[in-house]
Write a protein that holds these residues in place. Structure first.
Motif, mmCIF file in Angstrom:
data_model
loop_
_atom_site.group_PDB
_atom_site.id
_atom_site.type_symbol
_atom_site.label_atom_id
_atom_site.label_comp_id
_atom_site.label_asym_id
_atom_site.label_seq_id
_atom_site.Cartn_x
_atom_site.Cartn_y
_atom_site.Cartn_z
ATOM 1 N N UNK A 85 10.962 4.472 -5.408
ATOM 2 C CA UNK A 85 10.735 5.409 -4.318
ATOM 3 C C UNK A 85 10.503 6.803 -4.904
ATOM 4 N N UNK A 86 9.495 7.513 -4.393
ATOM 5 C CA UNK A 86 9.237 8.866 -4.890
ATOM 6 C C UNK A 86 10.456 9.744 -4.629
ATOM 7 N N UNK A 134 0.806 -1.209 0.000
ATOM 8 C CA UNK A 134 0.000 0.000 0.000
ATOM 9 C C UNK A 134 0.845 1.268 0.000
ATOM 10 N N UNK A 135 2.140 1.138 0.232
ATOM 11 C CA UNK A 135 3.004 2.314 0.279
ATOM 12 C C UNK A 135 3.041 2.993 -1.084
ATOM 13 N N UNK A 136 2.898 4.299 -1.086
ATOM 14 C CA UNK A 136 2.896 5.053 -2.337
ATOM 15 C C UNK A 136 4.314 5.184 -2.875
ATOM 16 N N UNK A 137 4.424 5.221 -4.164
ATOM 17 C CA UNK A 137 5.711 5.423 -4.803
ATOM 18 C C UNK A 137 5.471 5.850 -6.232
ATOM 19 N N UNK A 138 6.429 5.622 -7.071
ATOM 20 C CA UNK A 138 6.314 5.969 -8.482
ATOM 21 C C UNK A 138 6.364 4.689 -9.291
ATOM 22 N N UNK A 139 5.318 4.403 -10.046
ATOM 23 C CA UNK A 139 5.273 3.215 -10.887
ATOM 24 C C UNK A 139 5.650 3.613 -12.311
ATOM 25 N N UNK A 162 3.613 10.270 2.021
ATOM 26 C CA UNK A 162 5.072 10.385 1.975
ATOM 27 C C UNK A 162 5.699 9.932 3.276
ATOM 28 N N UNK A 163 5.073 10.284 4.391
ATOM 29 C CA UNK A 163 5.612 9.890 5.689
ATOM 30 C C UNK A 163 5.564 8.375 5.880
ATOM 31 N N UNK A 164 4.445 7.773 5.456
ATOM 32 C CA UNK A 164 4.336 6.312 5.561
ATOM 33 C C UNK A 164 5.374 5.631 4.674
ATOM 34 N N UNK A 165 5.563 6.171 3.476
ATOM 35 C CA UNK A 165 6.562 5.596 2.566
ATOM 36 C C UNK A 165 7.958 5.731 3.150
#
Length: 499
Positions: free
Chosen positions: A67-68, A44-49, A122-125
């Motif tokens: 990683x963003x 579920x962690x946001x990033x860049x696909x 962003x903090x969770x990532x």
């Protein structure tokens, strides 16, 4: 204000304002977990696909999870600052809630002092990737934690392959850069008291869970630092397990048990990743409990169940020494075992002049010894052993070496990974002695597929291991050991498999 704070604030000003953007760290902080997050939550962690991408060869590179940019920058700047000393967290694990809390508390404190603004995603990532770097294995943490992946191959930061159910596939994971790969490599090798640098660019070792790891760094690794991890089952596989998996049938298992108990010297031959070590483990399980077993390995992988087992492992030179002080090679350990009153010697793999020492041990009363060799079939296994013996530097004539092999080894068991990804015993051959200058080999069992026209074993799945119709010459040793195997095991009274 620090340089990093200025850069991040500038990045925030350049971005488009939205209700979710640039929330203060204090208000964005998530509730700290009471226990370690489960692996699926990491998805579920946001990033860049990015991707997928089709190359000119037609190969489709899967979409990559990166990683963003802002989180990658913070990750790189902060990971070393969150540790009191570089090796502080080397013994900590990713699934330890207490250690997670220590790292998260430090992270929050540093971010607050720097006055860095991050939104909730962003903090969770950032939290998860920092925990992966400091407590786990960076970008490959999920692959290491997932037991369904048996092998992980990092070919530099951009390309990471993994083996899943016998099939290799490129994964979605990537490292941020070469420095990120190097960070993970150092975390792996520091607990092993080994160094990976220009002076020592290649290292072998094992992870805390017993997985084997091999690392090569620049300048030898042209695509960037290479990490190869071979994982082993948490549960030691047994004979019924391999029968269930189709590695060999029950009658062949009975035959192999008789061979081990009767103290035949056995070589397991096969290619890389074919399952040699697993098979060696299973064969070792047939050794009676009242015998003293000594194992010799480069990196400890064997999991013998017997009580009276002495495990030996090679040692690298002392760091900073002359490159030789403190080192113990397979050859040294094999020679040492002869002074330890072994009933059985099990060498994980012979890949150098230790082959000659192993043969001499087999020829001097240490019957029932086991080892593995890299080769494609039993005949090539003989040639491979000849080459390894020549590496011992004894300047022996080839004929003498061949006679040593013919008199020392009784059985070669060929293991292979087939095209369908399955791992099976594909050939079992008896060494019957010398005929002139040649070693005589007789196939006893061959993996055969219906309609096959070639004389060698089938490389395609869907076949079966069948008898060639020949009885081994060591049947008397079976009877002396109390085994009376049915002639049907060897195809007596049945049509020969290749007719």
């Amino acid at each position: 204000m620090s340089f990093l704070s200025k850069r991040i604030q500038e990045a925030n000003k350049e971005g488009t304002k939205s209700p979710d953007a640039a929330a203060p760290v204090e208000s964005a902080a998530p509730q700290r977990p009471a226990a370690a997050p489960a692996a699926p939550q990491r998805e579920e962690v946001k990033g860049v696909i990015s991707g997928p991408v089709t190359l000119s060869t037609g190969y489709v590179v899967p979409a990559k999870r990166r990683t963003s940019p802002k989180v990658a920058q913070l990750r790189k700047q902060l990971r070393s600052k969150l540790l009191a000393v570089p090796d502080e967290a080397d013994g900590w694990t990713r699934d330890d809630p207490e250690k997670q809390k220590i790292i998260i508390d430090r992270l929050m404190t540093v971010l607050q002092k720097m006055n860095v603004s991050l939104n909730k995603d962003e903090l969770m990532e950032l939290r998860d990737v920092i925990l992966d770097d400091l407590l786990g294995f960076g970008a490959i943490q999920m692959l290491v934690a997932d037991r369904s992946y048996s092998e992980i191959m990092v070919n530099g930061g951009e390309i990471i392959f993994a083996e899943h159910k016998g099939k290799l596939e490129e994964t979605e994971f990537v490292f941020d850069d070469e420095e990120h790969v190097q960070w993970t490599a150092q975390r792996i090798i520091r607990p092993l008291q080994r160094t990976l640098n220009r002076k020592n660019p290649m290292v072998d070792g094992r992870l805390p869970d017993g997985s084997r790891v091999h690392l090569i760094t620049l300048p030898s690794a042209l695509n960037g630092t290479t990490i190869t991890i071979r994982k082993f089952p948490e549960k030691r596989l047994t004979v019924p397990d391999l029968i269930k998996f189709g590695s060999f049938p029950q009658d062949v298992a009975d035959f192999l048990e008789a061979c081990v108990v009767s103290r035949l010297n056995i070589v397991v031959s096969g290619g890389t990743g074919s399952g040699k070590t697993t098979l060696l483990n299973v064969l070792s399980s047939f050794i009676p409990e009242d015998e003293r077993v000594i194992t010799v390995e480069d990196s400890a992988e064997l999991q013998l169940a017997q009580r009276h087992v002495v495990r030996l492992e090679t040692a690298p030179p002392i760091p900073g020494g002359d490159g030789k002080e403190g080192a113990l090679l397979i050859r040294d350990l094999v020679k040492g075992t002869l002074r330890m009153r072994p009933d059985r010697i099990v060498v994980g793999e012979v890949r150098d002049g230790a082959a000659l020492d192993m043969l001499q041990a087999m020829n001097t009363g240490h019957d029932g010894s086991l080892t593995t060799v890299h080769s494609n079939n039993p005949r090539e296994c003989i040639g491979r052993l000849e080459t390894l013996c020549l590496m011992a530097g004894m300047d022996l004539p080839l004929g003498v070496i061949r006679r040593q092999i013919a008199s020392a080894i009784n059985l070669i068991v060929q293991q292979a990974r087939l095209k369908d990804g399955s791992r099976k015993v594909v050939q079992i051959s008896e060494i019957q002695g010398m005929e002139g200058d040649s070693v005589v080999i007789q196939d006893l069992f061959v993996y055969w597929q219906e309609g096959q026209n070639t004389g060698s074993y089938s490389h395609v799945g869907g076949g079966k291991l069948v008898s060639t119709g020949f009885r081994p010459k060591f049947m008397e040793r079976f009877e002396e050991a109390g085994f009376k195997l049915s002639g049907k095991i060897f195809g007596v009274g049945q049509k020969n498999f290749n007719k």
